[in-house]
Structures are given as structure tokens and as C-alpha cells.
Design a protein around this motif. Structure first.
Motif, PDB file in Angstrom:
ATOM      1  N   UNK A 122      -4.188   9.167   6.050  1.00  0.00           N
ATOM      2  CA  UNK A 122      -4.739   7.805   6.193  1.00  0.00           C
ATOM      3  C   UNK A 122      -5.231   7.228   4.863  1.00  0.00           C
ATOM      4  N   UNK A 123      -4.886   7.879   3.745  1.00  0.00           N
ATOM      5  CA  UNK A 123      -5.302   7.406   2.426  1.00  0.00           C
ATOM      6  C   UNK A 123      -4.146   6.682   1.732  1.00  0.00           C
ATOM      7  N   UNK A 124      -4.437   5.502   1.194  1.00  0.00           N
ATOM      8  CA  UNK A 124      -3.424   4.664   0.565  1.00  0.00           C
ATOM      9  C   UNK A 124      -3.946   4.132  -0.774  1.00  0.00           C
ATOM     10  N   UNK A 125      -3.052   4.014  -1.763  1.00  0.00           N
ATOM     11  CA  UNK A 125      -3.388   3.300  -2.992  1.00  0.00           C
ATOM     12  C   UNK A 125      -2.788   1.901  -2.923  1.00  0.00           C
ATOM     13  N   UNK A 126      -3.423   0.973  -3.627  1.00  0.00           N
ATOM     14  CA  UNK A 126      -2.979  -0.421  -3.633  1.00  0.00           C
ATOM     15  C   UNK A 126      -2.632  -0.797  -5.071  1.00  0.00           C
ATOM     16  N   UNK A 127      -1.344  -0.746  -5.436  1.00  0.00           N
ATOM     17  CA  UNK A 127      -0.958  -1.049  -6.817  1.00  0.00           C
ATOM     18  C   UNK A 127      -1.173  -2.519  -7.157  1.00  0.00           C
ATOM     19  N   UNK A 128      -1.474  -2.759  -8.427  1.00  0.00           N
ATOM     20  CA  UNK A 128      -1.607  -4.124  -8.943  1.00  0.00           C
ATOM     21  C   UNK A 128      -0.621  -4.291 -10.096  1.00  0.00           C
ATOM     22  N   UNK A 164      -8.340   3.696   8.165  1.00  0.00           N
ATOM     23  CA  UNK A 164      -7.538   3.832   6.946  1.00  0.00           C
ATOM     24  C   UNK A 164      -8.424   3.662   5.710  1.00  0.00           C
ATOM     25  N   UNK A 165      -8.060   4.332   4.611  1.00  0.00           N
ATOM     26  CA  UNK A 165      -8.804   4.252   3.351  1.00  0.00           C
ATOM     27  C   UNK A 165      -7.880   3.669   2.303  1.00  0.00           C
ATOM     28  N   UNK A 166      -8.230   2.494   1.786  1.00  0.00           N
ATOM     29  CA  UNK A 166      -7.462   1.840   0.735  1.00  0.00           C
ATOM     30  C   UNK A 166      -8.243   1.942  -0.566  1.00  0.00           C
ATOM     31  N   UNK A 167      -7.542   2.259  -1.644  1.00  0.00           N
ATOM     32  CA  UNK A 167      -8.210   2.418  -2.937  1.00  0.00           C
ATOM     33  C   UNK A 167      -7.325   1.898  -4.056  1.00  0.00           C
ATOM     34  N   UNK A 168      -7.918   1.661  -5.209  1.00  0.00           N
ATOM     35  CA  UNK A 168      -7.143   1.240  -6.363  1.00  0.00           C
ATOM     36  C   UNK A 168      -6.296   2.406  -6.870  1.00  0.00           C
ATOM     37  N   UNK A 171     -12.192   1.702  -1.281  1.00  0.00           N
ATOM     38  CA  UNK A 171     -12.808   2.527  -2.319  1.00  0.00           C
ATOM     39  C   UNK A 171     -12.427   1.970  -3.687  1.00  0.00           C
ATOM     40  N   UNK A 172     -13.424   1.776  -4.547  1.00  0.00           N
ATOM     41  CA  UNK A 172     -13.156   1.269  -5.896  1.00  0.00           C
ATOM     42  C   UNK A 172     -14.174   1.849  -6.871  1.00  0.00           C
ATOM     43  N   UNK A 173     -13.676   2.600  -7.841  1.00  0.00           N
ATOM     44  CA  UNK A 173     -14.500   3.090  -8.939  1.00  0.00           C
ATOM     45  C   UNK A 173     -13.994   2.476 -10.235  1.00  0.00           C
ATOM     46  N   UNK A 174     -14.134   1.147 -10.340  1.00  0.00           N
ATOM     47  CA  UNK A 174     -13.632   0.381 -11.475  1.00  0.00           C
ATOM     48  C   UNK A 174     -14.765  -0.478 -12.025  1.00  0.00           C
ATOM     49  N   UNK A 175     -14.470  -1.248 -13.075  1.00  0.00           N
ATOM     50  CA  UNK A 175     -15.518  -2.042 -13.698  1.00  0.00           C
ATOM     51  C   UNK A 175     -16.095  -3.108 -12.787  1.00  0.00           C
ATOM     52  N   UNK A 176     -15.257  -3.686 -11.907  1.00  0.00           N
ATOM     53  CA  UNK A 176     -15.716  -4.746 -11.009  1.00  0.00           C
ATOM     54  C   UNK A 176     -15.154  -4.480  -9.611  1.00  0.00           C
ATOM     55  N   UNK A 177     -15.778  -3.558  -8.844  1.00  0.00           N
ATOM     56  CA  UNK A 177     -15.248  -3.218  -7.516  1.00  0.00           C
ATOM     57  C   UNK A 177     -15.130  -4.407  -6.575  1.00  0.00           C
ATOM     58  N   UNK A 206       0.860  -1.182   0.000  1.00  0.00           N
ATOM     59  CA  UNK A 206       0.000   0.000   0.000  1.00  0.00           C
ATOM     60  C   UNK A 206       0.897   1.232   0.000  1.00  0.00           C
ATOM     61  N   UNK A 207       0.571   2.189  -0.854  1.00  0.00           N
ATOM     62  CA  UNK A 207       1.376   3.392  -1.032  1.00  0.00           C
ATOM     63  C   UNK A 207       0.640   4.595  -0.448  1.00  0.00           C
ATOM     64  N   UNK A 208       1.231   5.288   0.556  1.00  0.00           N
ATOM     65  CA  UNK A 208       0.574   6.488   1.089  1.00  0.00           C
ATOM     66  C   UNK A 208       0.395   7.547  -0.004  1.00  0.00           C
ATOM     67  N   UNK A 209      -0.796   8.101  -0.101  1.00  0.00           N
ATOM     68  CA  UNK A 209      -1.050   9.081  -1.149  1.00  0.00           C
ATOM     69  C   UNK A 209      -0.309  10.388  -0.911  1.00  0.00           C
ATOM     70  N   UNK A 210       0.020  10.678   0.337  1.00  0.00           N
ATOM     71  CA  UNK A 210       0.765  11.894   0.627  1.00  0.00           C
ATOM     72  C   UNK A 210       2.263  11.729   0.412  1.00  0.00           C
ATOM     73  N   UNK A 211       2.685  10.550  -0.018  1.00  0.00           N
ATOM     74  CA  UNK A 211       4.095  10.301  -0.260  1.00  0.00           C
ATOM     75  C   UNK A 211       4.722   9.496   0.852  1.00  0.00           C
ATOM     76  N   UNK A 212       5.937   9.051   0.606  1.00  0.00           N
ATOM     77  CA  UNK A 212       6.630   8.227   1.587  1.00  0.00           C
ATOM     78  C   UNK A 212       6.759   6.796   1.112  1.00  0.00           C
ATOM     79  N   UNK A 213       7.361   5.986   1.946  1.00  0.00           N
ATOM     80  CA  UNK A 213       7.635   4.600   1.571  1.00  0.00           C
ATOM     81  C   UNK A 213       6.364   3.754   1.635  1.00  0.00           C
TER      82      UNK A 213
END
Length: 332
Positions: free
Chosen positions: A307-313, A289-293, A246-252, A224-231
Motif C-alpha cells: 500500500x506504499x506509493x511514490x509520487x514522481x514530480x 494507502x501511503x503516498x510519499x515523495x 508522507x513528506x520529508x522535504x523542505x516544504x512538505x 503513483x508508483x508502487x514501491x514494491x514494483x509494478x506498473x
């Protein structure tokens, strides 16, 4: 702004019979699709091309199937092979869809489209968005690209292509096998047989394998990558915790299921594909925490908190797939 998600009709995937009006409209749509393909095949509608190889990555069903991770992996592999790839895209959902635009990591997703901005951020490749993908391909070649990767262009017949890759959702496949609006298909399922490569997206932790003549693609989701930056931190950091997902994709649901497979207690928030987020969309009333694509994250950066993070695929395919693809490319 409403958080209501635009759901596909249940009969697309649940086995129930579509209503008569939808079936009649699907027959008319099938005629239009066949006529358009015939006009291009006979040369009555003109195709155009570029003097560099063109690889089209697309799918047959409406909605997402995993094209963007594959495009990113393809660009990275082509670069590792000594190529200079560029990406042509329509940039679906852009505010000014009529305008052609160069997209980079700092482009506003409202202008460049969420997926093109994500591709630019992950790869650093030249990305051109244009409703006319032929014009986009020509711009990329003029800018020095020696391979054009066309994102979501399987039905854009005006652009002549050398290789086609169909991406198939391994969970939903072709649904009921019917054309829009009675089913999810934009073209008949047999159209996939024209593609040189057929890749089945099996997700991150789903059980299953590709069928005969298909290549399997797994999505590695482990950080998980912090949206505000950092490791980044390992995704297992959130195991045993409740999070807003949070998911705004074709198949959440696929994203939510992936998080649950990592032992994360998900509070799901599904939005329409390509949803344009505002700050209120991420106010949930609890300080979890908020995890999103990643596709959602590029649109939420301006109002993201700590507390916002992206989850890379990351797409992973068999080495034999890359050998076969590069071999075909070398013979063009």
C-alpha cells in the motif's frame, strides 16, 4: 524515532519581526559571507576547474526549492542533445559524509544521500558525491562526462563554473529577505542577479507566473508508483479517498497541497528534510494507502508494503529556456 518536524522560525515567512539576537547574528553572518566572496574574487582563496563545462544548480534560501527535479530534467535534456552529463553533489545527510562515492540506483541512501540516489535512479547518469565538489567534478570528467551538473553548489565557490541556475520557490520566494538566522537566505537576494538563469518553481497546480528575467518551471505530478514494483497508476485513482501523505522535504505542505488538488483527502505526516526513515515511521494505525515523495521513497524501499506509493514530480520548462541554455553551452 521521533516524528517531530524541524520547522523554520515563523518570522522567516509570516512577516513578523525577528528577535534581536537573530538580527545581530544575521549581521555577523552577512559579514562572513561578504568576506568569503571577496577572498575568492581577489584570488586569495583559490578556485579550481575542469576542462569541461560546469553548470551549477542552486538556491539562496535554506531548505528545498525544487532543485532536484530541475537537475533531472537538465541531465535528460543534455543527453538528448548528444552530451554525456554527470552530476556532482555533496550528498547532504550522508552517514559517512567524508567519503567520496560513486552513486547508482542501488546505492544505500544512507551512504549516497537521498537526492543523489534519486537522480541516479531517474537518469542513469554518473553521480559522484563528495564534500569537495571540485574533486567530484574532476572524477566525473575522468570517467568520460563532457558536462558537469553540480547539484546545490551555488555557494561552493571553490569550483569554477560556466553557468549558474538559481531555483526560486515560487510560493515562499525569499521570505522576509533577511540572512540566516533572522531569515532564510544563505546569501543576499541580489546574488541571484549574478546567475545566467533564474528558474521559478511554480509547483504542480499553483497559480502564478515568473517575473521579468525569470523562467517558469511547473512540476507535472500525475501518477503513483508502487514501491514494491509494478506498473504506475494515475494519481486520480486516489481521488475521493483518504490517504496517509508522507513528506520529508523542505516544504512538505506543497506536497500535501498538490495531492489535495487532485481530490485526495490527505492525512499529513511531515518529517524533517532528509529524514532517515525506519519502519515505525510508516505505521499509522490505519490501513490507508501511503503516498510519499520520490525523495522519501528511496529511503523507504527496504520496508515498503503493497500500500506504499511514490509520487514522481517531473519538471517542465518552456522550450525557449532549453534553447537559450544549450545555445550558451555551445559557445563555452
Amino acid at each position: 524515532m521521533s516524528r517531530k518536524r524541524l520547522q523554520p522560525p515563523g518570522y522567516w515567512f509570516d512577516g513578523s519581526r525577528p528577535p534581536l539576537p537573530a538580527r545581530l547574528l544575521a549581521e555577523a553572518y552577512a559579514g562572513a559571507v561578504a568576506s568569503r566572496r571577496w577572498l575568492y574574487d581577489k584570488g586569495l582563496l583559490r578556485r579550481g576547474g575542469v576542462d569541461r563545462p560546469v553548470i551549477v544548480v542552486g538556491n539562496l534560501i535554506a531548505g528545498g526549492s525544487g532543485k532536484t527535479p530541475l537537475v533531472i530534467a537538465l541531465v535528460e535534456r543534455l543527453r538528448a542533445a548528444g552530451r554525456t552529463p554527470g552530476v556532482a553533489s555533496r550528498g547532504y545527510g550522508r552517514a559517512q559524509a567524508e567519503d567520496a562515492l560513486w552513486v547508482d540506483a542501488g546505492t544505500d541512501p544512507r551512504r549516497g544521500g537521498d537526492e543523489p540516489v534519486l537522480i541516479a535512479r531517474r537518469t542513469g547518469a554518473k553521480v559522484r558525491v563528495d564534500r569537495d565538489r571540485l574533486a567530484a567534478a574532476r572524477a566525473l570528467v575522468a570517467a568520460g562526462c563532457d558536462v558537469v551538473v553540480c547539484d546545490d553548489g551555488l555557494q561552493h565557490y571553490r569550483l569554477r563554473r560556466d553557468l549558474e541556475i538559481e531555483v526560486i520557490d515560487g510560493r515562499r520566494r525569499y521570505g522576509n529577505g533577511l540572512l540566516l538566522p533572522a531569515g532564510p537566505l544563505r546569501e543576499p537576494a541580489g546574488r541571484g542577479g549574478d546567475c545566467q538563469f533564474r528558474v521559478v518553481n511554480l509547483g504542480a497546480d499553483e497559480v502564478g507566473e515568473a517575473g521579468f528575467g525569470e523562467w517558469s518551471m511547473r512540476l507535472r505530478v500525475d501518477r503513483a508508483q508502487p514501491l514494491q514494483g509494478g506498473r504506475p497508476c494515475p494519481l486520480r485513482t486516489f481521488s475521493g479517498q483518504r490517504v496517509h501523505a508522507v513528506a520529508g522535504i523542505g516544504d512538505p505542505e506543497r506536497f500535501f497541497a498538490t495531492l489535495r488538488e487532485h481530490g485526495i483527502a490527505v492525512v499529513p505526516h511531515a518529517f524533517a528534510d532528509h529524514h532517515r526513515y525506519v519502519a515505525d515511521d510508516l505505521r499509522f494505525g490505519s490501513d490507508l494507502p501511503v503516498l510519499m515523495t520520490e525523495k522519501d521513497a528511496v529511503k523507504c524501499l527496504p520496508f515498503a508494503g503493497e500500500r506504499h506509493f511514490s509520487v514522481p514530480a517531473t519538471a517542465e520548462l518552456p522550450e525557449a529556456f532549453w534553447i537559450a541554455l544549450l545555445d550558451r553551452l555551445s559557445h563555452l
